[in-house]
Scaffold this active site. Structure first.
Site, PDB file in Angstrom:
ATOM      1  N   ALA A  56      38.219  45.823  49.700  1.00 55.52           N
ATOM      2  CA  ALA A  56      36.832  45.926  49.244  1.00 55.52           C
ATOM      3  C   ALA A  56      36.446  44.710  48.405  1.00 55.52           C
ATOM      4  O   ALA A  56      35.378  44.115  48.594  1.00 55.52           O
ATOM      5  CB  ALA A  56      36.642  47.210  48.446  1.00 55.52           C
ATOM      6  N   TYR A  57      37.314  44.346  47.494  1.00 54.24           N
ATOM      7  CA  TYR A  57      37.073  43.171  46.635  1.00 54.24           C
ATOM      8  C   TYR A  57      36.992  41.903  47.473  1.00 54.24           C
ATOM      9  O   TYR A  57      36.056  41.102  47.338  1.00 54.24           O
ATOM     10  CB  TYR A  57      38.209  43.077  45.613  1.00 54.24           C
ATOM     11  CG  TYR A  57      38.239  41.807  44.792  1.00 54.24           C
ATOM     12  CD1 TYR A  57      37.380  41.630  43.718  1.00 54.24           C
ATOM     13  CD2 TYR A  57      39.145  40.787  45.085  1.00 54.24           C
ATOM     14  CE1 TYR A  57      37.418  40.456  42.953  1.00 54.24           C
ATOM     15  CE2 TYR A  57      39.191  39.628  44.338  1.00 54.24           C
ATOM     16  CZ  TYR A  57      38.325  39.468  43.272  1.00 54.24           C
ATOM     17  OH  TYR A  57      38.357  38.316  42.530  1.00 54.24           O
TER      18      TYR A  57
END
Length: 259
Positions: free
Chosen positions: A163-164
């Site tokens: 996600a990051y």
């Protein structure tokens, strides 16, 4: 002729987000060492911001701390007003360099990442970068520079970082588009992608966990984890005239990780 001489001798000015600690603080001080004054943002830690301001002062440069939550786009208009006030206070109308560094970490499996977590990452790492740059664009001098921070994780796949890394991947694409669209103003836009660095990011994971530090060193060609001093001076160098022809690039600064 006198006016032209004073223009040339005036100090350059940068804005660095997240400049009170870690890589942002090192960038602020690296710029100060090169004779550049800095306006930097901090989220909540006034003591760390004051320490950064004092450290820049010891180097003979001015550093002005302004509070900003880069994930709160609604606050950006007011922030730009504070930037304009700060600029007026030092006799300037515009600034030269923007470094979008501020960010938060996230570790979680794809299957367990929540909508709230993803929204927070989006607001801080992409939406914030997009709209803060947009709001500040009228204040950036033609011929200026923008550096957006990304991560080695857009190239190296580490489970739990999807996600990051995806948000940083979006920033890398945005960087290339900004370089194209702002080229007419002579503004160069690049991405700096640090590898694993020993700061308090991610709870100091690389700095304080001997096992993780060892694993990072083993997968790095230069044989150690990165330090803040490996990054800040590189960013300051990228913003200099020496690198004026570097544009629309993703520059990984990782010591050669996962080659």
């Amino acid at each position: 002729m006198t006016h032209q001489t004073s223009q040339k001798s005036a100090a350059k000015l940068a804005i660095v987000t997240g400049g009170s600690r870690g890589l942002g603080r090192n960038t602020v001080l690296s710029l100060a060492k090169r004779g550049i004054d800095v306006i930097f943002t901090y989220n909540s830690n006034q003591a760390e911001a004051a320490a950064t301001t004092a450290a820049a002062g010891e180097l003979g440069r001015r550093a002005i701390a302004l509070q900003l939550d880069v994930g709160d786009v609604a606050s950006f208009d007011a922030f730009v007003g504070r930037v304009q006030e700060a600029l007026a206070g030092i006799g300037a109308e515009k600034f030269d360099f923007l470094v979008n560094n501020a960010g938060t970490s996230h570790h979680g499996d794809f299957e367990k990442t929540t909508e709230a977590e993803l929204d927070e990452l989006f607001n801080v790492h992409f939406k914030g970068v997009f709209f803060l740059t947009q709001k500040l664009l009228p204040l950036i001098r033609d011929g200026g520079r923008i550096v957006n921070f990304s991560t080695g994780l857009t190239r190296i796949t580490v489970p739990g970082s999807g996600a990051y890394a995806a948000m940083k991947g979006a920033v890398e694409v945005l960087t290339r588009y900004l370089a194209k669209e702002l080229g007419a103003r002579g503004i160069a836009v690049n991405t700096v992608a640090p590898g694993a660095i020993m700061t308090d990011f991610s709870g100091g994971m690389v700095r304080d966990n001997p096992e993780i530090n060892r694993r990072v060193a083993e997968m790095t060609a230069l044989g150690r984890a990165g330090e803040p001093d490996d990054i800040g001076p590189m960013v300051a160098s990228l913003l200099s005239e020496d690198n004026r022809w570097v544009n629309a690039q993703r520059i990984e600064v990782s010591g050669g990780m996962a080659l």
